[in-house]
Design a protein around this motif. Structure first.
Motif, PDB file in Angstrom:
ATOM      1  N   VAL A 195       0.837  -1.198   0.000  1.00 43.44           N
ATOM      2  CA  VAL A 195       0.000   0.000   0.000  1.00 43.44           C
ATOM      3  C   VAL A 195       0.876   1.254   0.000  1.00 43.44           C
ATOM      4  CG1 VAL A 195      -1.512   1.404   1.450  1.00 43.44           C
ATOM      5  CG2 VAL A 195      -2.081  -0.978   0.998  1.00 43.44           C
ATOM      6  N   VAL A 196       1.861   1.308   0.905  1.00 47.60           N
ATOM      7  CA  VAL A 196       2.725   2.480   0.987  1.00 47.60           C
ATOM      8  C   VAL A 196       3.515   2.653  -0.307  1.00 47.60           C
ATOM      9  CG1 VAL A 196       4.667   3.543   2.205  1.00 47.60           C
ATOM     10  CG2 VAL A 196       2.875   2.361   3.499  1.00 47.60           C
ATOM     11  N   ASP A 197       4.050   1.557  -0.837  1.00 49.35           N
ATOM     12  CA  ASP A 197       4.831   1.649  -2.067  1.00 49.35           C
ATOM     13  C   ASP A 197       3.965   2.047  -3.257  1.00 49.35           C
ATOM     14  OD1 ASP A 197       7.231   1.060  -0.851  1.00 49.35           O
ATOM     15  OD2 ASP A 197       7.143  -1.089  -1.300  1.00 49.35           O
ATOM     16  N   SER A 198       2.708   1.599  -3.277  1.00 49.67           N
ATOM     17  CA  SER A 198       1.814   1.955  -4.384  1.00 49.67           C
ATOM     18  C   SER A 198       1.527   3.456  -4.390  1.00 49.67           C
ATOM     19  CB  SER A 198       0.494   1.169  -4.293  1.00 49.67           C
ATOM     20  OG  SER A 198      -0.326   1.652  -3.239  1.00 49.67           O
ATOM     21  N   LEU A 199       1.694   4.092  -3.226  1.00 49.94           N
ATOM     22  CA  LEU A 199       1.479   5.535  -3.112  1.00 49.94           C
ATOM     23  C   LEU A 199       2.756   6.340  -3.346  1.00 49.94           C
ATOM     24  CD1 LEU A 199      -0.758   5.528   0.096  1.00 49.94           C
ATOM     25  CD2 LEU A 199      -1.523   5.939  -2.251  1.00 49.94           C
ATOM     26  N   GLY A 200       3.871   5.634  -3.597  1.00 52.40           N
ATOM     27  CA  GLY A 200       5.136   6.315  -3.790  1.00 52.40           C
ATOM     28  C   GLY A 200       5.807   6.691  -2.494  1.00 52.40           C
ATOM     29  N   GLY A 201       5.438   6.017  -1.388  1.00 50.87           N
ATOM     30  CA  GLY A 201       6.007   6.310  -0.084  1.00 50.87           C
ATOM     31  C   GLY A 201       5.252   7.417   0.632  1.00 50.87           C
ATOM     32  N   ILE A 202       5.642   7.671   1.881  1.00 47.66           N
ATOM     33  CA  ILE A 202       5.026   8.734   2.682  1.00 47.66           C
ATOM     34  C   ILE A 202       6.116   9.557   3.350  1.00 47.66           C
ATOM     35  CG2 ILE A 202       2.909   7.425   3.150  1.00 47.66           C
ATOM     36  CD1 ILE A 202       4.076   6.861   5.976  1.00 47.66           C
ATOM     37  N   SER A 203       5.765  10.755   3.778  1.00 48.46           N
ATOM     38  CA  SER A 203       6.693  11.604   4.526  1.00 48.46           C
ATOM     39  C   SER A 203       6.433  11.414   6.021  1.00 48.46           C
ATOM     40  CB  SER A 203       6.509  13.072   4.150  1.00 48.46           C
ATOM     41  OG  SER A 203       6.813  13.278   2.784  1.00 48.46           O
ATOM     42  N   PHE A 204       7.519  11.283   6.800  1.00 50.37           N
ATOM     43  CA  PHE A 204       7.335  11.050   8.236  1.00 50.37           C
ATOM     44  C   PHE A 204       8.540  11.584   9.001  1.00 50.37           C
ATOM     45  CE2 PHE A 204       7.067   8.547  12.166  1.00 50.37           C
ATOM     46  CZ  PHE A 204       5.725   8.753  12.468  1.00 50.37           C
ATOM     47  N   GLN A 254      -0.569   5.297  14.832  1.00 44.06           N
ATOM     48  CA  GLN A 254      -1.676   6.164  14.431  1.00 44.06           C
ATOM     49  C   GLN A 254      -1.177   7.314  13.565  1.00 44.06           C
ATOM     50  OE1 GLN A 254      -3.250   7.048  18.346  1.00 44.06           O
ATOM     51  NE2 GLN A 254      -4.919   5.593  18.098  1.00 44.06           N
ATOM     52  N   GLU A 255      -0.005   7.875  13.908  1.00 42.30           N
ATOM     53  CA  GLU A 255       0.537   8.978  13.121  1.00 42.30           C
ATOM     54  C   GLU A 255       0.988   8.502  11.742  1.00 42.30           C
ATOM     55  OE1 GLU A 255       0.531  12.242  13.784  1.00 42.30           O
ATOM     56  OE2 GLU A 255      -0.714  11.615  15.469  1.00 42.30           O
ATOM     57  N   ILE A 256       1.597   7.321  11.687  1.00 46.06           N
ATOM     58  CA  ILE A 256       2.022   6.765  10.397  1.00 46.06           C
ATOM     59  C   ILE A 256       0.816   6.522   9.506  1.00 46.06           C
ATOM     60  CG2 ILE A 256       3.026   4.720   9.275  1.00 46.06           C
ATOM     61  CD1 ILE A 256       4.896   4.504  11.718  1.00 46.06           C
ATOM     62  N   LEU A 257      -0.216   5.940  10.081  1.00 46.82           N
ATOM     63  CA  LEU A 257      -1.404   5.628   9.302  1.00 46.82           C
ATOM     64  C   LEU A 257      -2.137   6.892   8.883  1.00 46.82           C
ATOM     65  CD1 LEU A 257      -2.576   2.511  11.317  1.00 46.82           C
ATOM     66  CD2 LEU A 257      -1.236   2.624   9.230  1.00 46.82           C
ATOM     67  N   LYS A 258      -2.016   7.923   9.696  1.00 45.94           N
ATOM     68  CA  LYS A 258      -2.584   9.216   9.306  1.00 45.94           C
ATOM     69  C   LYS A 258      -1.914   9.696   8.020  1.00 45.94           C
ATOM     70  CE  LYS A 258      -2.404  14.068  10.767  1.00 45.94           C
ATOM     71  NZ  LYS A 258      -2.028  14.988  11.871  1.00 45.94           N
ATOM     72  N   GLU A 259      -0.586   9.576   7.957  1.00 45.86           N
ATOM     73  CA  GLU A 259       0.143   9.996   6.764  1.00 45.86           C
ATOM     74  C   GLU A 259      -0.230   9.148   5.555  1.00 45.86           C
ATOM     75  OE1 GLU A 259       1.972  12.660   6.494  1.00 45.86           O
ATOM     76  OE2 GLU A 259       1.543  13.115   8.596  1.00 45.86           O
ATOM     77  N   VAL A 260      -0.448   7.852   5.778  1.00 43.18           N
ATOM     78  CA  VAL A 260      -0.846   6.961   4.683  1.00 43.18           C
ATOM     79  C   VAL A 260      -2.182   7.398   4.101  1.00 43.18           C
ATOM     80  CG1 VAL A 260      -1.525   4.604   4.079  1.00 43.18           C
ATOM     81  CG2 VAL A 260       0.454   4.987   5.558  1.00 43.18           C
ATOM     82  N   THR A 261      -3.146   7.669   4.962  1.00 46.78           N
ATOM     83  CA  THR A 261      -4.470   8.048   4.464  1.00 46.78           C
ATOM     84  C   THR A 261      -4.461   9.428   3.836  1.00 46.78           C
ATOM     85  OG1 THR A 261      -5.053   8.744   6.706  1.00 46.78           O
ATOM     86  CG2 THR A 261      -5.773   6.578   6.028  1.00 46.78           C
ATOM     87  N   ASN A 262      -3.659  10.348   4.378  1.00 51.62           N
ATOM     88  CA  ASN A 262      -3.540  11.660   3.752  1.00 51.62           C
ATOM     89  C   ASN A 262      -3.019  11.527   2.328  1.00 51.62           C
ATOM     90  OD1 ASN A 262      -4.489  13.241   5.849  1.00 51.62           O
ATOM     91  ND2 ASN A 262      -2.471  13.626   6.717  1.00 51.62           N
ATOM     92  N   LYS A 263      -1.995  10.678   2.158  1.00 56.31           N
ATOM     93  CA  LYS A 263      -1.413  10.486   0.836  1.00 56.31           C
ATOM     94  C   LYS A 263      -2.403   9.781  -0.085  1.00 56.31           C
ATOM     95  CE  LYS A 263       2.163  10.568  -2.022  1.00 56.31           C
ATOM     96  NZ  LYS A 263       3.427   9.839  -1.710  1.00 56.31           N
ATOM     97  N   ALA A 264      -3.110   8.785   0.453  1.00 59.30           N
ATOM     98  CA  ALA A 264      -4.047   8.012  -0.368  1.00 59.30           C
ATOM     99  C   ALA A 264      -5.213   8.845  -0.861  1.00 59.30           C
ATOM    100  CB  ALA A 264      -4.567   6.808   0.424  1.00 59.30           C
ATOM    101  N   THR A 265      -5.594   9.861  -0.091  1.00 61.10           N
ATOM    102  CA  THR A 265      -6.748  10.677  -0.470  1.00 61.10           C
ATOM    103  C   THR A 265      -6.352  11.992  -1.120  1.00 61.10           C
ATOM    104  OG1 THR A 265      -6.810  11.588   1.779  1.00 61.10           O
ATOM    105  CG2 THR A 265      -8.240   9.719   1.315  1.00 61.10           C
ATOM    106  N   SER A 266      -5.065  12.168  -1.407  1.00 62.07           N
ATOM    107  CA  SER A 266      -4.612  13.387  -2.062  1.00 62.07           C
ATOM    108  C   SER A 266      -4.868  13.309  -3.564  1.00 62.07           C
ATOM    109  CB  SER A 266      -3.121  13.612  -1.806  1.00 62.07           C
ATOM    110  OG  SER A 266      -2.346  12.611  -2.441  1.00 62.07           O
ATOM    111  N   ALA A 267      -4.938  14.461  -4.197  1.00 64.34           N
ATOM    112  CA  ALA A 267      -5.191  14.516  -5.636  1.00 64.34           C
ATOM    113  C   ALA A 267      -4.103  13.803  -6.424  1.00 64.34           C
ATOM    114  CB  ALA A 267      -5.296  15.976  -6.081  1.00 64.34           C
ATOM    115  N   SER A 268      -2.874  13.823  -5.921  1.00 67.11           N
ATOM    116  CA  SER A 268      -1.757  13.203  -6.634  1.00 67.11           C
ATOM    117  C   SER A 268      -1.861  11.686  -6.692  1.00 67.11           C
ATOM    118  CB  SER A 268      -0.432  13.596  -5.975  1.00 67.11           C
ATOM    119  OG  SER A 268      -0.360  13.103  -4.651  1.00 67.11           O
TER     120      SER A 268
END
Length: 340
Positions: A169-178, A230-244
């Motif tokens: 999931v994280v890789d499909s999003l191109g990673g996350i910032s943390f 919880q903070e990591i997953l917050k970043e995942v969902t933010n990235k997943a729901t972003s326009a990019s």
């Protein structure tokens, strides 16, 4: 092909809805946003292939008087993050447990993180041990029974996601910032020691690195670990729901569906959209207070404070609009009466 543009207001509503819930709600992302990119059929097929019943009588919790329907009723969902390979090559255990209760009238969710080392009664084996061991004894069914016995709150639905799915999931999003809190060396998803090495600071992390951050606990505490998750997953969902990420949703749906099991049907999942489209929707994060120590068997356990457990029980049952605990004790007293 012209660029697809979603409704900005609805996308903001969906983002608010998914905020803080992380991987636990990723199975809903493909449903909610998938409409905008015409992935309905692919999402439905993926969810159908992931469907698996609990295996209990009439598929109804013992703490319920009858069937529930997420379209009309307040319901609960247990989310289990599972090591696909077994901890250090051993039995598969749930490395993360989150119980969410949904209230239709309030359009709200209460999300409880249950420490994986919590010392609880496991009905499947009729003795006390860590709650994450329940999965190795009877997978999602045993885990559900353990949570119900511990909290006296019905578990209507479950979703399991393995570590490989999290990484994909994280890789499909191109990673996350943390913001990595400290230098750390950890095992990867295949339990190869010290293959992940991170330095402190705000940075881009890939799936394996995000998983290591979510799993590590040797640098702080089990409670700190839960909050970090919880903070990591917050970043995942933010990235997943972003326009990019709009055009990455197909990969995201495949990553989630191929590594997930649930007793929710596609139609039941769609019903949760009503929460995200309600402007008054809210999420409350809940944690269980307690402390840990080594017991006579030489193993470290987390002991949830009784006052904290009772307060959480009341809060979750009230959120589901269920009767007071004293009225349902007889349904679970046999589960809690034996301690070896």
């Amino acid at each position: 092909m012209p660029e697809q543009k979603g409704n900005p207001k609805k996308l903001r509503s969906l983002k608010t809805w998914l905020l803080y819930t992380g991987i636990a709600f990723l199975f809903l992302i493909g449903i909610g946003v998938g409409y905008a990119v015409y992935l309905y059929d692919k999402t439905e097929n993926t969810i159908t292939e992931s469907h698996e019943e609990v295996g209990r009588d009439n598929e109804i919790s013992e703490l319920r008087d009858g069937d529930v329907d997420p379209v009309e009723d307040n319901v609960s969902v247990l989310f289990l993050g599972v090591d696909a390979n077994g901890e250090q090559g051993g039995d598969r255990r749930s490395d993360a447990l989150l119980l969410a209760t949904f209230n239709k009238e309030e359009s709200s969710v209460k999300l409880l993180t249950i420490p994986r080392d919590s010392y609880v009664y496991i009905p499947e084996v009729d003795y006390y041990t860590k709650i994450n061991h329940a999965f190795s004894y009877g997978e999602h069914r045993a885990s559900i029974e353990a949570v119900e016995s511990f909290l006296k709150v019905p578990v209507d639905y479950y979703v399991t996601m393995n570590f490989e799915g999290f990484v994909e999931v994280v890789d499909s999003l191109g990673g996350i910032s943390f913001d990595v809190p400290y230098e750390m060396k950890e095992s990867n998803s295949q339990n190869k020691k010290n293959t992940i090495h991170l330095y402190p600071g705000y940075q881009q992390v890939n799936g394996e690195e995000a998983l290591a951050l979510a799993r590590t606990r040797k640098y702080d505490s089990d409670i700190a670990r839960g909050k970090r998750q919880q903070e990591i997953l917050k970043e995942v969902t933010n990235k997943a729901t972003s326009a990019s990420s709009v055009f990455k949703l197909e990969d995201l749906i495949v990553a989630v569906g191929s590594n997930m099991n649930t007793n929710l049907s596609f139609a039941e999942m769609r019903s949760f959209l009503s929460y995200g489209l309600d402007e008054k929707f809210s999420i409350e994060k809940i944690n269980l207070d307690g402390d840990g120590d080594y017991m006579e068997d030489g193993i470290w356990y987390y002991h949830v404070e009784e006052n904290s457990r009772e307060k959480t029980q009341r809060k979750l049952r009230n959120h589901l609009d269920l009767e007071a605990l004293s009225d349902i004790d007889h349904l679970v007293e046999d589960r809690d009466s034996t301690e070896d």
